[in-house]
Design an enzyme around this catalytic site. Sequence first.
Site, PDB file in Angstrom:
ATOM      1  N   GLY A   1      40.072  37.456  41.623  1.00  0.00           N
ATOM      2  CA  GLY A   1      40.684  36.149  41.864  1.00  0.00           C
ATOM      3  C   GLY A   1      41.963  36.245  42.679  1.00  0.00           C
ATOM      4  O   GLY A   1      42.178  35.470  43.622  1.00  0.00           O
TER       5      GLY A   1
ATOM      6  N   SER B   1      38.721  42.794  35.934  1.00  0.00           N
ATOM      7  CA  SER B   1      38.135  42.753  37.276  1.00  0.00           C
ATOM      8  C   SER B   1      38.115  41.337  37.847  1.00  0.00           C
ATOM      9  O   SER B   1      38.344  41.129  39.041  1.00  0.00           O
ATOM     10  CB  SER B   1      36.701  43.289  37.210  1.00  0.00           C
ATOM     11  N   ASP B   2      37.821  40.370  37.005  1.00  0.00           N
ATOM     12  CA  ASP B   2      37.766  38.994  37.498  1.00  0.00           C
ATOM     13  C   ASP B   2      39.146  38.492  37.909  1.00  0.00           C
ATOM     14  O   ASP B   2      39.268  37.654  38.803  1.00  0.00           O
ATOM     15  CB  ASP B   2      37.201  38.073  36.408  1.00  0.00           C
ATOM     16  N   MET B   3      40.169  38.973  37.236  1.00  0.00           N
ATOM     17  CA  MET B   3      41.517  38.559  37.601  1.00  0.00           C
ATOM     18  C   MET B   3      41.885  39.163  38.956  1.00  0.00           C
ATOM     19  O   MET B   3      42.386  38.484  39.839  1.00  0.00           O
ATOM     20  CB  MET B   3      42.523  38.992  36.534  1.00  0.00           C
TER      21      MET B   3
END
Lengths: 419, 403
Positions: free
Chosen positions: B169, B164-166
């Site tokens: 980003g 999710s963070d990728m």
Amino acid sequence: MMKPSQRAANTVLAGQQNNPTGALSGLRVLDLTDHKAHLCARLLADMGADVIKVEPPGGDEGRRVGPFVGDLPHPDRSLFFWFYNFNKRSLTLSLEHRRGRELFEQLVRGCDVVVESHRPGWMSAMGLGWERLHDLNPALVLCSIAPFGQTGPRRGFEADDTVLTALSGMLFVNGFPAERPLRPLGLQAYHSASYYGAVAVMMALIARERDGGVGQRIDLSMQEATVASLEQVAAVYFAERRIQRRAGSLHWTRFFRVGRCRDGYVMHSAMGDWTSLIEWVKADGKARDLDHPEWNDYAYRREHAEHIFDVLDDWIKDYPRDELVARAQALRLSYASVRGPEELFADEQLKARGYFVEVEHPELGRSFLYPGPPYRFERSAWRIYRRPPLLGEHTGEILRDDAGVSTGELAALAAEGVI
Amino acid sequence: MTAPAMPPLAGVRVLDFTWVVAGPVATRILADAGAEVIKVERRALEYVGPRRAGQQADLNRGKLSVAIDMASARGLELARRLAGISDIVIDNFSARVMSNWGMDYASLARLKPDIICISMSGLGHTGPLTGYVSFGPTLQALTGFTRLMAGEGGEPAGYGYSYSDMVGGYTGALAALFALWHRQRTGQGQFIDLSQLEALTGVIGPALLDISVNGRVQDPVGYHPQERLAAPHGVYRCAPEGDDSERWIAISVRTQAEWERFSGTVGSPQWARDPRFQTLYLRMHNQAELDRNVARWCAERTAEAAMASLQAAGIAAGLVANGADLCERDPQLESRDFFSVVSLPDGETTRVSGPPFRLSRTPVTVRARAPEVGENRDYVLGGLLKLSREEIEALVRDGVVTA
């Protein structure tokens, strides 16, 4: 910003013209990708670029991939194709025919970006390599997306999303230790590559405006894009020479693990205010040893994460899922429900923001909810301008308006299998 | 214009309030493209690791760092002055933090009318749950990744990390580029409200339409094809290497021609000629039996050898790479110099993942190591804000800025 009251404005009517307020309005993109990189040009189309999906006369392979509307296989009913191709126009054109290539070259003269995902070397073999395209249009940005890029010993390797997630390290770290590695939901190697593709195209366009209109080519490797999407695997290796392994639902940081409530699963979170969490657990009489002072140390908690979650699992087992999460959130503890994606359609936050967009399919006499904007721009809206195109729906208008093909020639081209 | 071209974002300054992972991924992409990214950091957070090597080295390479106490009026004033000379201000706080600081878009647009403000909050700036506390794993739980990536008994597992963070980003970087393009064309800045929940929902893929159009509740994905039908299709355990039994290969056989080549590569054994496996439909139907045979073939060879012989026959196959496979012995990543070497101040080096694409004219590349917290104080406050040495020393003495 989009507000719920504006949701009606998102409803799309087939054939609606591009909204001139999209950030990318005025840009034209020729999309030669197969299903591996469909999402790349759609990200540009969502911001108002005029994206022409160039399909072989038999239709893009993605149209043969399910699921289908009502499970009825048909090139115009593939939900797989729909998801990746709304906001685009469809042109059928065979690049294997000489006349097809001539028409393509004419379109290249008038476009800004070509995105392609053919096997490395295929475009050159067709006489449509970078030198040729650059000669035709020096301002062109060519983005080539291939499983392993355009160079290197494995550039000719065969791959689908599963094989890419394997060779990129994405599979190895997911799943339970005693079972096989787990595959992601969704084609995330393809999606990662497509996001990076759109990023690279925008960088090249921004540089083009700055540098007096000179284009360039982009060589994007889907394997690299997926490795770049791993978060920790290479980083842990370079820092500690340690191989990260799969650990069930325990997150690699060791601050999150799935637990089971009375009526469903939650994601535990030990990231946040430890004192608030433990006071609550203690008040429920379930803290066991977790109120001992050594647990106040962050590094100690990380080291003994399994014990923390074992105690917390016992604590939550009689709680209803939604009640537990609501109380945790009130304490600013980042607990969350483990939901199925169908629950997103009832999510109060997504609803209030009008996330899902209703798109009309007049030829089916129905409207369907599509996923909405990943970002909301105050001045240059993300929108669904048009439903996914029927096969070849815009062939006539594009060839007439942009390649000067007469109605008579259109018929001849169709007869020869060029369009 | 034929002289060595500048990187695409040379001259773009980004004031970066982001932390944890999603935000730093967005600004990492901008930094690789030549933007001057100034991280405004607060006191060291206990769970943010060292910067020399590993995740923080990877996330923060090529950025600058200044540590400002945002709880002080003088700290806020410094941050506002930096915003006044920046092109983009980006954060991944929940909705109210930036406005409490007077650093919201409306306030900053008064200082710099064409400013671009990007907020990458968990659930967005409007709606009833703007204050919802989330991290990558919890967003993955909310969207279905955790439930649908389940073990053999149906137990939810999900990603072992924050995919999710990728995605958040990438979405943030793309938003910045769209906004820069818009500004280049119109002179206008703007505010962008990015909800990471919405960004992640957007990459679930066609399953979302299967729910909304066909009303079908989704089963865990397992190794059911999510694109073209294929059989064999899955991961199979290979022969152990030394004491490492975690060697696997992914194989995908899609067309009839591929099946015939596959069957030749495994030595045309009797089972491969079994009538139950002679069409794709039959192979899908009799998959469990097919998989048992394929698994036997795989178990007798190393993942590397199995991959080499299948790829030589044009079959999609790849070993399930672990960290060492990727970082030490992937000839493809090596030949393309994917991992970049960065030099550390003491003469040592480390490696970080590079940008996954090459631009032919304007280089996008890893530019420098990650800075230590506050390392670029003198450049940022002296060089950019033109504060005198005495003024900087006073700020340090009073704890407004940390060294």
